[in-house]
Design a protein around this motif. Structure first.
Motif, PDB file in Angstrom:
ATOM      1  N   ASP A 299       1.017  -1.361   0.355  1.00  0.00           N
ATOM      2  CA  ASP A 299       0.070  -0.092   0.229  1.00  0.00           C
ATOM      3  C   ASP A 299       0.394   1.319   0.036  1.00  0.00           C
ATOM      4  OD1 ASP A 299      -2.061  -1.497   0.117  1.00  0.00           O
ATOM      5  OD2 ASP A 299      -2.755  -1.564   1.925  1.00  0.00           O
ATOM      6  N   GLY A 300       0.976   2.667  -0.672  1.00  0.00           N
ATOM      7  CA  GLY A 300       0.771   3.250  -0.656  1.00  0.00           C
ATOM      8  C   GLY A 300       2.136   3.296  -1.448  1.00  0.00           C
ATOM      9  N   VAL A 301       3.477   2.066  -2.071  1.00  0.00           N
ATOM     10  CA  VAL A 301       3.884   1.848  -2.652  1.00  0.00           C
ATOM     11  C   VAL A 301       3.871   1.579  -4.047  1.00  0.00           C
ATOM     12  CG1 VAL A 301       6.705   1.293  -3.315  1.00  0.00           C
ATOM     13  CG2 VAL A 301       5.917   2.266  -0.374  1.00  0.00           C
ATOM     14  N   ASP A 302       3.901   2.800  -5.607  1.00  0.00           N
ATOM     15  CA  ASP A 302       4.124   2.055  -6.714  1.00  0.00           C
ATOM     16  C   ASP A 302       4.702   1.231  -7.065  1.00  0.00           C
ATOM     17  OD1 ASP A 302       2.112   3.798  -7.004  1.00  0.00           O
ATOM     18  OD2 ASP A 302       2.760   5.330  -7.759  1.00  0.00           O
ATOM     19  N   LEU A 303       4.478  -0.208  -8.385  1.00  0.00           N
ATOM     20  CA  LEU A 303       4.791  -0.583  -8.976  1.00  0.00           C
ATOM     21  C   LEU A 303       6.010  -0.331  -9.692  1.00  0.00           C
ATOM     22  CD1 LEU A 303       2.586  -4.006  -9.546  1.00  0.00           C
ATOM     23  CD2 LEU A 303       4.769  -3.556  -7.577  1.00  0.00           C
ATOM     24  N   HIS A 304       7.466  -0.884 -10.462  1.00  0.00           N
ATOM     25  CA  HIS A 304       7.605  -0.135 -11.616  1.00  0.00           C
ATOM     26  C   HIS A 304       6.808  -0.285 -12.602  1.00  0.00           C
ATOM     27  CE1 HIS A 304      10.591   0.163 -14.704  1.00  0.00           C
ATOM     28  NE2 HIS A 304      10.830   0.447 -13.476  1.00  0.00           N
ATOM     29  N   PRO A 305       7.452   1.420 -13.317  1.00  0.00           N
ATOM     30  CA  PRO A 305       5.872   1.084 -13.965  1.00  0.00           C
ATOM     31  C   PRO A 305       6.207  -0.132 -15.209  1.00  0.00           C
ATOM     32  CG  PRO A 305       7.270   3.274 -14.185  1.00  0.00           C
ATOM     33  CD  PRO A 305       8.290   1.984 -12.850  1.00  0.00           C
ATOM     34  N   GLY A 306       7.840  -0.955 -15.633  1.00  0.00           N
ATOM     35  CA  GLY A 306       6.882  -2.211 -16.087  1.00  0.00           C
ATOM     36  C   GLY A 306       6.541  -3.124 -15.493  1.00  0.00           C
ATOM     37  N   SER A 307       6.570  -3.545 -14.173  1.00  0.00           N
ATOM     38  CA  SER A 307       5.734  -4.523 -13.911  1.00  0.00           C
ATOM     39  C   SER A 307       3.846  -3.177 -13.590  1.00  0.00           C
ATOM     40  CB  SER A 307       5.548  -5.018 -12.458  1.00  0.00           C
ATOM     41  OG  SER A 307       6.163  -3.937 -11.485  1.00  0.00           O
ATOM     42  N   MET A 308       4.046  -2.906 -13.836  1.00  0.00           N
ATOM     43  CA  MET A 308       3.011  -2.028 -13.300  1.00  0.00           C
ATOM     44  C   MET A 308       1.714  -2.618 -14.825  1.00  0.00           C
ATOM     45  SD  MET A 308      -0.430  -0.864 -12.183  1.00  0.00           S
ATOM     46  CE  MET A 308       0.625   0.513 -10.145  1.00  0.00           C
ATOM     47  N   LYS A 309       2.352  -1.992 -16.232  1.00  0.00           N
ATOM     48  CA  LYS A 309       2.223  -2.526 -17.589  1.00  0.00           C
ATOM     49  C   LYS A 309       1.553  -3.416 -17.276  1.00  0.00           C
ATOM     50  CE  LYS A 309       3.214  -2.567 -22.026  1.00  0.00           C
ATOM     51  NZ  LYS A 309       4.450  -2.301 -23.083  1.00  0.00           N
ATOM     52  N   TYR A 310       2.704  -4.782 -17.084  1.00  0.00           N
ATOM     53  CA  TYR A 310       2.272  -5.836 -16.973  1.00  0.00           C
ATOM     54  C   TYR A 310       0.588  -6.238 -16.334  1.00  0.00           C
ATOM     55  CZ  TYR A 310       1.901 -11.498 -17.048  1.00  0.00           C
ATOM     56  OH  TYR A 310       1.056 -12.755 -16.967  1.00  0.00           O
ATOM     57  N   PHE A 311       0.489  -5.523 -14.677  1.00  0.00           N
ATOM     58  CA  PHE A 311      -0.566  -6.068 -14.199  1.00  0.00           C
ATOM     59  C   PHE A 311      -1.720  -5.395 -14.186  1.00  0.00           C
ATOM     60  CE2 PHE A 311      -3.407  -3.663 -10.084  1.00  0.00           C
ATOM     61  CZ  PHE A 311      -3.456  -4.480  -9.475  1.00  0.00           C
ATOM     62  N   LYS A 312      -1.966  -4.059 -15.150  1.00  0.00           N
ATOM     63  CA  LYS A 312      -2.871  -3.550 -16.170  1.00  0.00           C
ATOM     64  C   LYS A 312      -3.575  -4.717 -17.304  1.00  0.00           C
ATOM     65  CE  LYS A 312      -2.327   1.342 -14.812  1.00  0.00           C
ATOM     66  NZ  LYS A 312      -1.340   3.020 -14.855  1.00  0.00           N
ATOM     67  N   GLU A 313      -2.626  -4.709 -17.661  1.00  0.00           N
ATOM     68  CA  GLU A 313      -3.188  -5.326 -18.713  1.00  0.00           C
ATOM     69  C   GLU A 313      -3.677  -6.944 -18.624  1.00  0.00           C
ATOM     70  OE1 GLU A 313       0.810  -4.475 -22.281  1.00  0.00           O
ATOM     71  OE2 GLU A 313       0.298  -6.866 -20.764  1.00  0.00           O
ATOM     72  N   GLN A 314      -3.435  -7.843 -17.518  1.00  0.00           N
ATOM     73  CA  GLN A 314      -3.607  -8.754 -16.980  1.00  0.00           C
ATOM     74  C   GLN A 314      -5.181  -8.685 -16.387  1.00  0.00           C
ATOM     75  OE1 GLN A 314      -2.252 -11.458 -17.907  1.00  0.00           O
ATOM     76  NE2 GLN A 314      -0.959 -10.215 -18.926  1.00  0.00           N
ATOM     77  N   MET A 315      -4.863  -7.204 -15.598  1.00  0.00           N
ATOM     78  CA  MET A 315      -6.220  -6.654 -14.822  1.00  0.00           C
ATOM     79  C   MET A 315      -7.863  -6.302 -15.405  1.00  0.00           C
ATOM     80  SD  MET A 315      -5.976  -8.196 -11.723  1.00  0.00           S
ATOM     81  CE  MET A 315      -6.577  -7.399 -11.239  1.00  0.00           C
ATOM     82  N   LYS A 316      -7.691  -5.936 -16.499  1.00  0.00           N
ATOM     83  CA  LYS A 316      -8.350  -5.433 -17.866  1.00  0.00           C
ATOM     84  C   LYS A 316      -9.469  -6.575 -17.726  1.00  0.00           C
ATOM     85  CE  LYS A 316      -5.623  -2.858 -20.959  1.00  0.00           C
ATOM     86  NZ  LYS A 316      -5.032  -2.883 -22.009  1.00  0.00           N
TER      87      LYS A 316
END
Length: 210
Positions: free
Chosen positions: A193-210
């Motif tokens: 909580d309160g700490v963002d993932l690295h932009p690269g892994s965040m990209k993967y996370f958002k793709e998978q959570m669509k």
């Protein structure tokens, strides 16, 4: 800080162990009892002390002992202490071995207790541990701190994305070798909580959570 989380791995759970026939049924029942809080300076000691304090239980309220994993489980088996805390992954060896030779329980935190702990320190998140995670032990709820895989925050975005993608595409194979990685799921990636993932892994996370 020069690091960023790539993704969450698995939780280290705060586990308070008692003999199965103990009269200790809840965390509040630890008052006045002989309890191992972990070796001095250890993560177990820090977590167990902080969590009990969040619930209004201080060292002076119990007969605090300072034992490591092995000494804690040996003392429980020998009846030398009433309870002991071990902070580790679900299925941690020290508790697994104790459960094979002794009938034990792990205390379950109430919803109100878990809320109080999280409000005191957001690093602690509630987790429900299923029955038989240890031999003969019922399901229980407890606070947990997630282990996080971190990388240099300046790592190339595409590299971070590919590392994350490869890890999760092969997670079934990893599970067969390291059982605790059953918690290493896309849904659990962003547990800090309160700490963002690295932009690269965040990209993967958002793709998978669509």
């Amino acid at each position: 800080m020069d690091v960023a989380p790539l993704f969450a791995l698995y939780p280290n759970v705060v586990q308070f162990i008692v003999p199965a026939d103990s009269d200790i049924q809840s965390i509040k029942d630890l008052k006045g009892k002989k309890v191992s809080l972990g070796a001095p300076g250890s993560g177990t000691r820090v977590s167990s002390t902080n969590i009990l304090a969040a619930l209004g239980i201080n060292d002076s309220d119990i007969e605090a002992q300072s034992l490591n994993y092995t000494a804690t489980t040996n003392a429980i088996a020998a009846g030398q202490i009433d309870a002991g805390a071990i902070v580790g992954s679900v299925g941690v060896g020290a508790i697994t071995e104790l459960a094979f030779t002794n009938k034990i329980r792990i205390l379950s935190f109430t919803a109100d207790e878990l809320k109080a702990v999280s409000e005191s320190n957001a690093s602690y998140q509630a987790i429900d541990v299923p029955a038989e995670s240890y031999k003969g032990v019922n399901a229980f709820s407890a606070p947990a701190v997630w282990n996080i895989l971190v990388v240099n925050k300046n790592m190339d975005t595409d590299l971070a994305y590919q590392m994350t993608k490869v890890a999760f595409e092969h997670m079934d194979e990893i599970n067969q070798v390291i059982s605790v990685t059953k918690f290493t799921t896309v849904e659990n990636m962003n547990k800090l909580d309160g700490v963002d993932l690295h932009p690269g892994s965040m990209k993967y996370f958002k793709e998978q959570m669509k």
